[in-house]
Motif scaffolding. Structure first.
Motif, PDB file in Angstrom:
ATOM      1  N   ALA A 120      72.096 -10.957  37.289  1.00 10.74           N
ATOM      2  CA  ALA A 120      71.833  -9.792  36.434  1.00 10.74           C
ATOM      3  C   ALA A 120      70.855 -10.102  35.313  1.00 10.74           C
ATOM      4  O   ALA A 120      70.292  -9.187  34.701  1.00 10.74           O
ATOM      5  N   ASN A 121      70.649 -11.385  35.029  1.00 12.55           N
ATOM      6  CA  ASN A 121      69.733 -11.761  33.945  1.00 12.55           C
ATOM      7  C   ASN A 121      68.271 -11.809  34.381  1.00 12.55           C
ATOM      8  O   ASN A 121      67.379 -12.002  33.548  1.00 12.55           O
ATOM      9  N   LYS A 122      68.022 -11.681  35.672  1.00 10.45           N
ATOM     10  CA  LYS A 122      66.650 -11.762  36.165  1.00 10.45           C
ATOM     11  C   LYS A 122      65.786 -10.663  35.556  1.00 10.45           C
ATOM     12  O   LYS A 122      66.224  -9.518  35.428  1.00 10.45           O
ATOM     13  N   ILE A 123      64.554 -11.020  35.203  1.00 11.97           N
ATOM     14  CA  ILE A 123      63.610 -10.004  34.764  1.00 11.97           C
ATOM     15  C   ILE A 123      62.819  -9.527  35.986  1.00 11.97           C
ATOM     16  O   ILE A 123      62.731 -10.210  37.001  1.00 11.97           O
ATOM     17  N   ASP A 124      62.275  -8.337  35.882  1.00  8.45           N
ATOM     18  CA  ASP A 124      61.522  -7.782  37.003  1.00  8.45           C
ATOM     19  C   ASP A 124      60.179  -8.486  37.144  1.00  8.45           C
ATOM     20  O   ASP A 124      59.579  -8.920  36.152  1.00  8.45           O
ATOM     21  N   ARG A 125      59.704  -8.581  38.364  1.00  9.32           N
ATOM     22  CA  ARG A 125      58.366  -9.099  38.594  1.00  9.32           C
ATOM     23  C   ARG A 125      57.361  -8.105  38.033  1.00  9.32           C
ATOM     24  O   ARG A 125      57.462  -6.903  38.241  1.00  9.32           O
ATOM     25  N   ARG A 126      56.407  -8.611  37.299  1.00  9.41           N
ATOM     26  CA  ARG A 126      55.421  -7.755  36.648  1.00  9.41           C
ATOM     27  C   ARG A 126      54.379  -7.264  37.652  1.00  9.41           C
ATOM     28  O   ARG A 126      54.017  -7.954  38.598  1.00  9.41           O
ATOM     29  N   GLU A 127      53.902  -6.061  37.386  1.00  5.31           N
ATOM     30  CA  GLU A 127      52.753  -5.587  38.139  1.00  5.31           C
ATOM     31  C   GLU A 127      51.532  -6.375  37.690  1.00  5.31           C
ATOM     32  O   GLU A 127      51.427  -6.778  36.527  1.00  5.31           O
ATOM     33  N   PRO A 128      50.591  -6.631  38.604  1.00  4.88           N
ATOM     34  CA  PRO A 128      49.386  -7.369  38.200  1.00  4.88           C
ATOM     35  C   PRO A 128      48.659  -6.664  37.063  1.00  4.88           C
ATOM     36  O   PRO A 128      48.585  -5.428  37.041  1.00  4.88           O
ATOM     37  N   ARG A 129      48.168  -7.446  36.118  1.00  2.22           N
ATOM     38  CA  ARG A 129      47.414  -6.893  34.984  1.00  2.22           C
ATOM     39  C   ARG A 129      45.939  -7.250  35.152  1.00  2.22           C
ATOM     40  O   ARG A 129      45.587  -8.409  35.340  1.00  2.22           O
ATOM     41  N   ASP A 130      45.089  -6.231  35.115  1.00  8.04           N
ATOM     42  CA  ASP A 130      43.668  -6.454  35.300  1.00  8.04           C
ATOM     43  C   ASP A 130      43.074  -7.214  34.119  1.00  8.04           C
ATOM     44  O   ASP A 130      43.434  -6.975  32.954  1.00  8.04           O
ATOM     45  N   VAL A 131      42.157  -8.130  34.426  1.00  9.95           N
ATOM     46  CA  VAL A 131      41.439  -8.892  33.409  1.00  9.95           C
ATOM     47  C   VAL A 131      39.946  -8.807  33.693  1.00  9.95           C
ATOM     48  O   VAL A 131      39.511  -8.881  34.841  1.00  9.95           O
ATOM     49  N   VAL A 132      39.162  -8.640  32.615  1.00 12.24           N
ATOM     50  CA  VAL A 132      37.709  -8.622  32.701  1.00 12.24           C
ATOM     51  C   VAL A 132      37.163  -9.723  31.804  1.00 12.24           C
ATOM     52  O   VAL A 132      37.620  -9.898  30.672  1.00 12.24           O
ATOM     53  N   LEU A 133      36.208 -10.494  32.317  1.00  6.23           N
ATOM     54  CA  LEU A 133      35.531 -11.500  31.507  1.00  6.23           C
ATOM     55  C   LEU A 133      34.172 -10.957  31.082  1.00  6.23           C
ATOM     56  O   LEU A 133      33.340 -10.614  31.933  1.00  6.23           O
ATOM     57  N   TYR A 134      33.960 -10.873  29.784  1.00  7.22           N
ATOM     58  CA  TYR A 134      32.667 -10.437  29.265  1.00  7.22           C
ATOM     59  C   TYR A 134      31.922 -11.694  28.833  1.00  7.22           C
ATOM     60  O   TYR A 134      32.197 -12.283  27.794  1.00  7.22           O
ATOM     61  N   GLY A 135      30.989 -12.135  29.671  1.00  5.67           N
ATOM     62  CA  GLY A 135      30.314 -13.416  29.475  1.00  5.67           C
ATOM     63  C   GLY A 135      30.873 -14.426  30.452  1.00  5.67           C
ATOM     64  O   GLY A 135      32.078 -14.433  30.749  1.00  5.67           O
ATOM     65  N   PHE A 136      29.989 -15.275  30.979  1.00  8.26           N
ATOM     66  CA  PHE A 136      30.406 -16.195  32.043  1.00  8.26           C
ATOM     67  C   PHE A 136      29.780 -17.564  31.816  1.00  8.26           C
ATOM     68  O   PHE A 136      29.185 -18.155  32.704  1.00  8.26           O
ATOM     69  N   GLY A 137      29.949 -18.071  30.590  1.00  9.13           N
ATOM     70  CA  GLY A 137      29.436 -19.388  30.241  1.00  9.13           C
ATOM     71  C   GLY A 137      30.492 -20.455  30.437  1.00  9.13           C
ATOM     72  O   GLY A 137      31.334 -20.364  31.327  1.00  9.13           O
ATOM     73  N   ARG A 138      30.471 -21.492  29.606  1.00  2.00           N
ATOM     74  CA  ARG A 138      31.386 -22.615  29.767  1.00  2.00           C
ATOM     75  C   ARG A 138      32.850 -22.165  29.751  1.00  2.00           C
ATOM     76  O   ARG A 138      33.615 -22.483  30.660  1.00  2.00           O
ATOM     77  N   ILE A 139      33.248 -21.438  28.718  1.00  2.00           N
ATOM     78  CA  ILE A 139      34.645 -21.006  28.611  1.00  2.00           C
ATOM     79  C   ILE A 139      34.954 -19.933  29.640  1.00  2.00           C
ATOM     80  O   ILE A 139      36.014 -19.945  30.281  1.00  2.00           O
ATOM     81  N   GLY A 140      34.032 -19.003  29.851  1.00  2.00           N
ATOM     82  CA  GLY A 140      34.267 -17.923  30.807  1.00  2.00           C
ATOM     83  C   GLY A 140      34.564 -18.446  32.199  1.00  2.00           C
ATOM     84  O   GLY A 140      35.486 -17.975  32.874  1.00  2.00           O
ATOM     85  N   ARG A 141      33.793 -19.445  32.645  1.00  2.00           N
ATOM     86  CA  ARG A 141      34.007 -19.961  34.006  1.00  2.00           C
ATOM     87  C   ARG A 141      35.307 -20.747  34.113  1.00  2.00           C
ATOM     88  O   ARG A 141      35.984 -20.717  35.151  1.00  2.00           O
ATOM     89  N   LEU A 142      35.675 -21.481  33.056  1.00  2.00           N
ATOM     90  CA  LEU A 142      36.943 -22.211  33.105  1.00  2.00           C
ATOM     91  C   LEU A 142      38.132 -21.258  33.048  1.00  2.00           C
ATOM     92  O   LEU A 142      39.141 -21.468  33.744  1.00  2.00           O
ATOM     93  N   VAL A 143      38.031 -20.209  32.248  1.00  2.36           N
ATOM     94  CA  VAL A 143      39.093 -19.192  32.234  1.00  2.36           C
ATOM     95  C   VAL A 143      39.195 -18.543  33.612  1.00  2.36           C
ATOM     96  O   VAL A 143      40.299 -18.284  34.114  1.00  2.36           O
ATOM     97  N   ALA A 144      38.059 -18.304  34.250  1.00  2.00           N
ATOM     98  CA  ALA A 144      38.079 -17.733  35.602  1.00  2.00           C
ATOM     99  C   ALA A 144      38.811 -18.661  36.564  1.00  2.00           C
ATOM    100  O   ALA A 144      39.637 -18.210  37.370  1.00  2.00           O
ATOM    101  N   ARG A 145      38.525 -19.953  36.502  1.00  2.00           N
ATOM    102  CA  ARG A 145      39.224 -20.910  37.369  1.00  2.00           C
ATOM    103  C   ARG A 145      40.732 -20.843  37.157  1.00  2.00           C
ATOM    104  O   ARG A 145      41.513 -20.866  38.118  1.00  2.00           O
ATOM    105  N   LEU A 146      41.143 -20.772  35.906  1.00  2.00           N
ATOM    106  CA  LEU A 146      42.582 -20.737  35.599  1.00  2.00           C
ATOM    107  C   LEU A 146      43.223 -19.448  36.100  1.00  2.00           C
ATOM    108  O   LEU A 146      44.332 -19.469  36.653  1.00  2.00           O
TER     109      LEU A 146
END
Length: 481
Positions: A120-146
């Motif tokens: 009864a303590n289980k939480i519900d599985r979340r619906e997928p949440r959309d993510v957008v990356l604005y910029g695709f440099g060093r941090i953007g590409r590593l965040v994309a990998r993650l």
């Protein structure tokens, strides 16, 4: 039989056990949205050798190697439980059981320790949440990998699009290539294909639309089937609320900045003040890599010893903001060649501490030197403490913080006597305490904090996004605050 034969036989046995763990870990992740950890390190999608190395690394934290023969029974017990979405740390589970004097079996102790994720303590599985990356440099590409790495369960965060300025010929192919291969962080773990007809990069089955735009006002995200998304701005072009508000276009619900925010934009360091984010806050910052590196250990020291004042000196790898060769730059020294020079520069990390730790009534100053390495930095945190202590006490305390405290995902700990910067490329912690370099004299303490200013910071960004999106699942066994 020789000693070498004994050692090799033991290795092969442990290989076999680690191999048997992989399908159990994978099934829990895919079918129940359960992430199996070992001392805060995910074992999902890891190889046999990687699982064994992660177990061995435990000796740097706990003082002795943790064997797969010890953790396998707890993993087997977990597969028999009616688990809901959660993160479960086998290292803490095994350690907690060893410290328990009630004589409970592995199965009974495990069931009790993760009871908050069952029945009864289980939480519900979340619906997928959309993510957008604005910029695709060093941090953007590593965040994309993650984000791609964490999409295996089909729940949680889902990278839907990246927004970049229009490029030249073969732009999409070149951006996919930069995601596929990285000179510092190595090959992408998986497969990447390019769908030029639909302007998409397909990475491990994730269809990522590449949107070309010169300005936030040019994009209607609902036209791409994107709704209620979290947009991560990796450009740093806008850092105040007015500028970042331009991203609040149709289809975007929240904006997260991967640079220090200005004005009233909250600067969030996961593990320290992420729980202060108000549900209706639509714009926030993940502060800087250096702020994320120093604030968690600073909080840990302040909680235990009190901090009267401090100074942080950052020896930081060079970044794309600098020039390869001497050329014009708006900053006084950053125009000089980054690969050839140590460059004195400023850091805003010290002033950002006040935003992340408003209750810390201590002046913190800071400065920085950029050095000719491509990644991994070190922050030297010099503190005047509220009481006297000694080196052994501080190290034992920080070892415990890295192992079982709520800051264990932010603070790592190493006793390696020959550790150098390259050893920490790919670290998922905000900072790593170098035990051998630590100095304590009465009420003065100097901590040397390694940090992967690219990947470790990107991990912190994803943790903040998971939290504000509602897909950050609880970790078991629970640790004391």
């Amino acid at each position: 039989m020789t000693l070498n034969d004994d050692s090799f036989t033991d290795w092969k046995n442990r290989e076999e056990i680690a191999e048997s763990m992989i399908p159990m870990i994978g099934k829990l992740h895919r079918e129940r949205d359960v992430t199996i950890l070992l001392h805060s390190r995910s074992l999902v999608n890891k190889s046999v050798v990687s699982i064994l190395k992660t177990h061995r690394f435990a000796r740097q934290i706990a003082g002795e190697e943790l064997s797969v023969t010890e953790t396998l029974p707890y993993l087997e017990a977990l597969t028999s439980l009616d688990l809901g979405p959660s993160q479960i740390d086998l290292g803490i589970l095994a350690e907690s059981h060893r410290a328990d004097d009630r004589g409970l079996s592995v199965r009974d102790f495990t069931a009790e320790a993760v009871a908050g994720a069952t029945g009864a303590n289980k939480i519900d599985r979340r619906e997928p949440r959309d993510v957008v990356l604005y910029g695709f440099g060093r941090i953007g590409r590593l965040v994309a990998r993650l984000l791609i790495e964490k999409s295996g369960s089909g729940n949680g965060l889902r990278l839907r699009a990246i927004v970049v300025r229009g490029g030249g010929e073969q732009d999409l192919v070149k951006r996919a290539s930069l995601l596929r291969r990285d000179s510092v962080h190595g090959q992408f773990q998986g497969t990447i294909t390019v769908d030029e007809a639909n302007s998409r990069i397909i990475a491990n089955g994730n269809e990522i639309t590449v949107i070309y735009a010169n300005d936030p006002s040019e994009v209607d995200y609902t036209a791409y089937g994107i709704d209620n998304a979290i947009l991560i701005d990796n450009t740093g072009k806008w850092r105040d609320r007015e500028g970042l508000s331009q991203h609040l276009r149709p289809g975007v619900d929240k904006v997260v900045l991967t640079a220090p925010g200005k004005g009233d934009v909250p600067n969030i360091v996961h593990g320290v003040n992420h729980d202060t984010v108000k549900p209706d806050e639509r714009i926030l910052s993940c502060a800087s890599c250096t702020t994320n590196a120093i604030v968690p250990p600073l909080k840990a020291m302040a909680d235990e010893y009190g901090v009267l004042r401090g100074h942080v000196e950052t020896v930081h790898s060079f970044t794309n903001d600098q020039n390869l060769l001497d050329n014009y730059h708006k900053a006084d020294r950053r125009g000089r060649s980054a690969p050839l020079n140590m460059v004195i520069t400023e850091t805003g990390a010290a002033s950002a501490v006040a935003k992340a730790l408003p209750d810390l009534d201590a002046p913190i100053t800071g400065s920085s030197i950029r050095v000719p390495v491509p990644d991994v930095s070190i922050a030297i945190l010099s503190l005047r403490l509220g009481r006297e202590t000694d080196r052994e006490e501080v190290l034992e305390y920080l070892r415990g913080v890295s192992l079982t405290s709520p800051l264990r995902r932010q603070i790592d700990f190493t006793t390696a006597p020959d550790a150098v910067s390259m050893d920490f490329i790919g670290s998922r912690h905000a900072s790593i305490i170098d035990a051998g370099a630590t100095k304590v004299d009465g009420d003065n303490a100097i901590l040397y904090l390694w940090y992967d200013n690219e990947f470790g910071y990107s991990c912190q960004v994803v943790r903040v996004v998971q939290h504000v999106s509602g897909v950050e699942y609880p970790t078991f066994p629970a640790t004391s605050a």
